[in-house]
Scaffold this active site. Structure first.
Site, PDB file in Angstrom:
ATOM      1  N   ALA A 344     -15.151  18.246 -16.771  1.00 54.30           N
ATOM      2  CA  ALA A 344     -14.411  17.852 -17.971  1.00 54.30           C
ATOM      3  C   ALA A 344     -13.848  16.449 -17.801  1.00 54.30           C
ATOM      4  O   ALA A 344     -13.209  16.149 -16.784  1.00 54.30           O
ATOM      5  CB  ALA A 344     -13.284  18.846 -18.245  1.00 54.30           C
ATOM      6  N   SER A 812     -19.004  21.478 -20.131  1.00 55.40           N
ATOM      7  CA  SER A 812     -18.052  21.088 -19.085  1.00 55.40           C
ATOM      8  C   SER A 812     -17.109  22.229 -18.777  1.00 55.40           C
ATOM      9  O   SER A 812     -16.751  23.021 -19.657  1.00 55.40           O
ATOM     10  CB  SER A 812     -17.221  19.875 -19.530  1.00 55.40           C
ATOM     11  OG  SER A 812     -18.019  18.759 -19.796  1.00 55.40           O
ATOM     12  N   CYS A 813     -16.735  22.310 -17.525  1.00 58.07           N
ATOM     13  CA  CYS A 813     -15.572  23.079 -17.104  1.00 58.07           C
ATOM     14  C   CYS A 813     -14.779  22.180 -16.163  1.00 58.07           C
ATOM     15  O   CYS A 813     -14.918  20.963 -16.223  1.00 58.07           O
ATOM     16  CB  CYS A 813     -15.972  24.411 -16.460  1.00 58.07           C
ATOM     17  SG  CYS A 813     -16.912  24.257 -14.927  1.00 58.07           S
ATOM     18  N   LYS A 814     -13.991  22.739 -15.299  1.00 55.37           N
ATOM     19  CA  LYS A 814     -13.152  21.904 -14.442  1.00 55.37           C
ATOM     20  C   LYS A 814     -13.984  21.001 -13.548  1.00 55.37           C
ATOM     21  O   LYS A 814     -13.720  19.804 -13.445  1.00 55.37           O
ATOM     22  CB  LYS A 814     -12.229  22.783 -13.602  1.00 55.37           C
ATOM     23  CG  LYS A 814     -11.304  22.004 -12.672  1.00 55.37           C
ATOM     24  CD  LYS A 814     -10.404  22.939 -11.897  1.00 55.37           C
ATOM     25  CE  LYS A 814      -9.486  22.166 -10.955  1.00 55.37           C
ATOM     26  NZ  LYS A 814      -8.579  23.063 -10.209  1.00 55.37           N
ATOM     27  N   THR A 820     -19.743  26.450 -15.683  1.00 57.83           N
ATOM     28  CA  THR A 820     -20.815  25.706 -16.335  1.00 57.83           C
ATOM     29  C   THR A 820     -22.173  26.300 -16.011  1.00 57.83           C
ATOM     30  O   THR A 820     -23.036  26.430 -16.891  1.00 57.83           O
ATOM     31  CB  THR A 820     -20.757  24.233 -15.904  1.00 57.83           C
ATOM     32  OG1 THR A 820     -19.490  23.682 -16.288  1.00 57.83           O
ATOM     33  CG2 THR A 820     -21.860  23.433 -16.548  1.00 57.83           C
TER      34      THR A 820
END
Length: 927
Positions: A344, A812-814, A820
């Protein structure tokens, strides 16, 4: 060093041999049996199926590694699987690879068996078994399969059997299907240079490609060949470097502009000082970051998640990859599906103690200065007006002085020439400075003066005025200032008309004096001639002095009017430039917030440019897609998997602002000078808020574009963001916290998505699949309004709309690893099921195989360090409401995708329960 030299020598030999082999293949005919592949236009593609059956008693897990090695010891294909012991005590695994140009006919295939607990040291000590065979011998054999013995490295003991067979991919009947129907997997580390997917354009956008091949069965018992390709991109570093250079250049120019404004009042000079200090701080920081990035290896194209908090990598996207899937079905060519995955876009270096960008901007933005009504174009006009004033005022003054000098000569012709030049320059002066922007600036200055901010002094300086000094001022001061400005130009014109009229009278008088006198006048002239013989120039002197005396007051009046106009225009334009500089620096908040915003924008920039280039390369032969780019631009759909709890809430706030800033981005297509990788790299031009990415294409591809695109027509970007938190932190936020940010972001993005689709339907009503958008958008509206917990149906519907309109998909993720990977693999399997009739029985097998390859050591094998267990961002205790179908629920209940028990023990749920039970026990004890 000796091994390194041998490696370079082998590489050079390999390059020379490939060049010679390509020349021989063009001139010589090789037998089909030697090539190891069928010939003819209708030839079916073959697969090598390697099935291993191993019996080892020293361990419970083994790692089976299959690879092909050409004569120069360059590994072309490889596959690695971690296998557990079955109930009968043996280890079984199957691997498949395609027979194509990537396999040379002299290559050999190796099968190695390693201890699973010693994965990082593939040495002879950890190797339990080894065997190899020639691919050419296998293809020449009449038997479709052969059996080999897996022996220890010393060749003494047998540890298992390896069965290798040839499989037919196409034209399989129900009576003649392969016995092994399991999904098979192969990694391809290199591709042919002649392959379309490895063209110069693709190599400019992608690098370090890793491919995996799968074979799945459809509902009609035919086979799908699925090629999954994950690639890094050189844009991860090249575009942030260009962005830093552009920002440094922009702030350097701004410092020079405001320093060139001259003397200002103390109040406005203080604002100029603040703007200069703000810009210099950013310049110093960006120059330091740029220097540190230049010190990195030129081959760097990847930022691992472990480095996401490093200061010098603040502008680099985390784990940026291109996830591409090619599906080849019976009787059809390959169809590509693309998703860009990256962490992200957020500033992990500054962290999220005080929230993300959205919260910080609301708290720290200086709205008193950001309310200036002047746009970037108006600031540029103001600078042009200042330059014009500085250029034209000396010319007008110089011609006025020259007019006075020529009047001493009493030469009408010369006087007329100078007057014509003066009239021409004065007309240019009036056209350049009589701009409505000056009037608008004067109005804003007067409004600020009325509130105690500033006023225009007679000497042209901007001075502050206290509210007490404004008492008794007329309410119509703004109107009076506008009338004064209009009166100034009237005075300039009338002064010039007066000079013109005076010159005409002087010229007429001179003509009368030069006329021949009558006879009576001649006799009187002779009588008086002797009286003036002593001073022959007295008449000329008196005439010239009379001309100069009559022109001097008129010229002085013209100069005063011009000076007044220049003073007023210069003060107004200085106000505009200074307000623009303040709005672009101080009004945007402290330098830390501005730097954070630039860093978040940089991360999203690299991802969206990579996705656009892949879309463009794949749609160069699609006239409808090119027309869509011209009409409505490109849609970029960002899919977020962040929770609205803890630091991920700050990440979502960063991501919201970063995605919104990308709406000011535009693309332009240019013609590349050559097909070298450097000439095909995109370049960033413009300034903040008006960046343009120029994407070069080879000459042949560029000539096939529409004329508007070849002429430099800009392609606008429409970014939307849909976020659904799916981990256990989101459960905590929905029960005890606040998820209003997620709801607001999804609702606003849905409205922008609907506006884009409506515009597309209006511009291209005959576009394929355009009519089905209404149903999808209505379903998306209902899903968002339902406000269910973990409603991932929102993400699936938004992704479906994006694919319908040929948009760019970004997930997106972290850190773009666990959640993802789960999202991408689920999306790919759902595409196979809905678009390519993947059978119901094969769905779980396909999902399991794709996730095993990604989650065994991070998102993709070989890209991250082995973690020892597979993890997932999904909460195993709660199935998302959008996944109620049994065939999707099984994706979340596989045991190897759970979080470890040790991780769950520290969650807030169990902590609350522990506190409640402790309180109950204490109350019971002391009663």
């Amino acid at each position: 060093m000796n091994s390194l030299r041998r490696g370079f020598a082998n590489l050079q030999t390999l390059m020379d041999s490939r060049a010679s082999r390509s020349e021989q293949n063009n001139n010589l005919e090789t037998p089909a049996a030697d090539r190891g592949a069928p010939t003819g236009p209708n030839s079916s593609q073959q697969l090598l199926h390697v099935e291993c059956q191993v019996a080892v008693a020293v361990t419970t897990k083994v790692k089976i590694h299959v690879s092909t090695v050409d004569p120069y010891d360059v590994r072309k294909l490889c596959s690695t699987q971690i296998v557990k012991r079955s109930e009968d005590g043996e280890f079984r695994a199957s691997v498949c690879c395609s027979i194509d140009s990537k396999l040379q006919r002299h290559s050999r295939m190796e099968v190695r068996l390693y201890r699973e607990d010693d994965l990082r040291s593939h040495s002879s000590r950890s190797c339990l078994g080894f065997t190899s065979f020639s691919i050419r011998d296998l293809l020449r054999s009449k038997e479709p399969r052969c059996s080999l013995k897996l022996r220890t490295m010393d060749g003494v003991n047998e540890v298992g059997d390896v069965t290798v067979s040839r499989l037919q991919l196409e034209e399989e009947t129900e009576d003649k299907r392969p016995e092994n129907k399991s999904a098979v997997l192969c990694d391809a580390l290199h591709g042919s240079v002649q392959d379309k997917e490895n063209s110069p354009m693709m190599r400019a956008a992608l690098c370090s490609q890793v491919c995996k091949l799968y074979r799945f069965q459809t509902e009609d018992h035919r086979w799908l060949l699925v090629r999954e390709q994950m690639s890094e991109t050189p844009l991860s570093f090249s575009l942030p470097k260009q962005l830093l250079s552009a920002l440094i250049r922009e702030h350097t120019d701004r410092v020079a502009e405001v320093k060139a404004l001259g003397d200002l009042s103390p109040h406005w000079d203080g604002l100029r000082h603040d703007a200069v200090t703000h810009s210099l701080q950013l310049i110093g920081c960006y120059q330091q970051t740029q220097a540190e990035l230049h010190c990195l290896s030129t081959a760097s194209c990847f930022k691992a998640s472990s480095s996401k908090s490093d200061r010098h990598l603040q502008f680099i996207p985390t784990n940026l990859h291109s996830q591409r899937m090619e599906v080849t079905g019976p009787g059809s060519s390959g169809v590509w599906y693309e998703v860009i995955t990256f962490g992200a876009p957020a500033d992990h270096h500054q962290a999220f103690k005080h929230g993300g960008l959205k919260r910080l901007l609301i708290k720290h933005t200086d709205h008193t200065h950001s309310s200036a009504p002047f746009s970037r174009d108006e600031s540029c006009r103001a600078k042009r007006l200042l330059a014009a004033a500085a250029q034209l005022q000396p010319l007008v003054f110089g011609l006025a002085e020259q007019l006075l000098s020529v009047s001493m000569e009493v030469d009408p012709n010369r006087l007329q020439d100078v007057l014509d030049d003066l009239r021409e320059q004065t007309s240019l002066f009036i056209q350049a400075l009589n701009d409505d922007l000056v009037k608008v600036a004067l109005q804003d200055m007067n409004s600020r003066a009325g509130s105690g901010s500033s006023h225009l002094h007679g000497n042209g300086l901007l001075c502050e005025v206290s509210p007490g000094d404004q008492e008794g001022a007329p309410q119509d001061d703004t109107q009076n200032r506008e009338e004064e400005w209009d009166r100034t130009w009237v005075n300039v014109g009338k002064s010039l008309d007066c000079i013109t009229a005076m010159v005409e009278r002087l010229q007429e008088r001179q003509r009368h004096l030069q006329e021949q006198p009558s006879p009576e006048q001649q006799e009187s002239t002779k009588e008086t001639k002797s009286q003036h013989t002593a001073s022959p120039s007295s008449f000329s002197s008196s005439s010239s002095s009379s001309w100069q005396e009559q022109l001097l007051p008129l010229v002085v009046t013209l100069r005063d009017c011009v000076r007044e106009a220049v003073t007023t225009a210069r003060a107004a334009m200085t106000f505009v430039v200074l307000q623009g500089a303040v709005a672009a620096t101080v009004a945007r908040g402290p330098t830390q917030i501005v730097q954070r915003r630039h860093a978040v924008f940089s991360q999203g920039l690299s991802a969206i440019v990579c996705g656009f280039m892949l879309k463009l390369f794949g749609g160069l032969e699609d006239p409808e897609f090119l027309q869509q780019l011209l009409s409505v631009g490109i849609l970029a759909q960002f899919e977020g998997l962040l929770s609205t709890y803890g630091e991920e809430l700050g990440m979502l706030e960063d991501m919201e602002v970063g995605v919104a800033d990308l709406s000011s981005l535009a693309f332009a297509i240019t013609e590349a000078q050559s097909e070298r990788p450097d000439d095909l790299q995109p370049t960033l031009t413009g300034a903040w808020g008006d960046f343009v990415v120029e994407v070069p294409l080879p000459s042949e591809s560029f000539r096939s574009l529409p004329e508007e695109l070849k002429a430099g027509r800009l392609i606008r970007v429409e970014p939307v963001l849909f976020n659904i938190g799916i981990n256990q932190h989101q459960s905590l936020a929905e029960r005890f916290g606040d998820s209003s940010l997620q709801e607001r972001v999804n609702q606003q993005s849905c409205e922008r998505l609907r506006a884009y689709c409506n515009k597309l339907r209006e511009k291209l009503p005959n576009m394929a699949g355009i009519q089905s958008l209404l149903d999808l958008l209505s379903s998306l509206d209902r899903s968002i309004e339902a406000k269910k917990r973990k409603n991932v149906e929102v993400l699936w519907l938004a992704a479906s709309v994006c694919r319908k309109v040929n948009g760019v998909r970004l997930t997106s993720c972290k850190s773009a690893k666990d959640r993802t990977a789960m999202s991408v693999t689920l999306e790919q399997c759902m595409i196979l099921r809905e678009q390519h009739t993947l059978s119901q029985q094969q769905f779980s097998s396909a999902l399991d195989n794709m996730r095993r390859s990604r989650l065994s050591g991070g998102q993709m094998l070989g890209c991250y360090a082995h973690s020892g267990f597979s993890v997932s961002g999904f909460d195993p205790a709660e199935c998302p409401s959008g996944l109620q179908s049994p065939w999707i629920q099984m994706c979340f209940h596989s045991r190897r995708h759970f979080y470890p028990v040790a991780f769950l023990l520290v969650t807030s749920h169990l902590l609350v329960l522990w506190l409640i039970f402790s309180l109950v026990i204490l109350l019971a004890k002391y009663q």
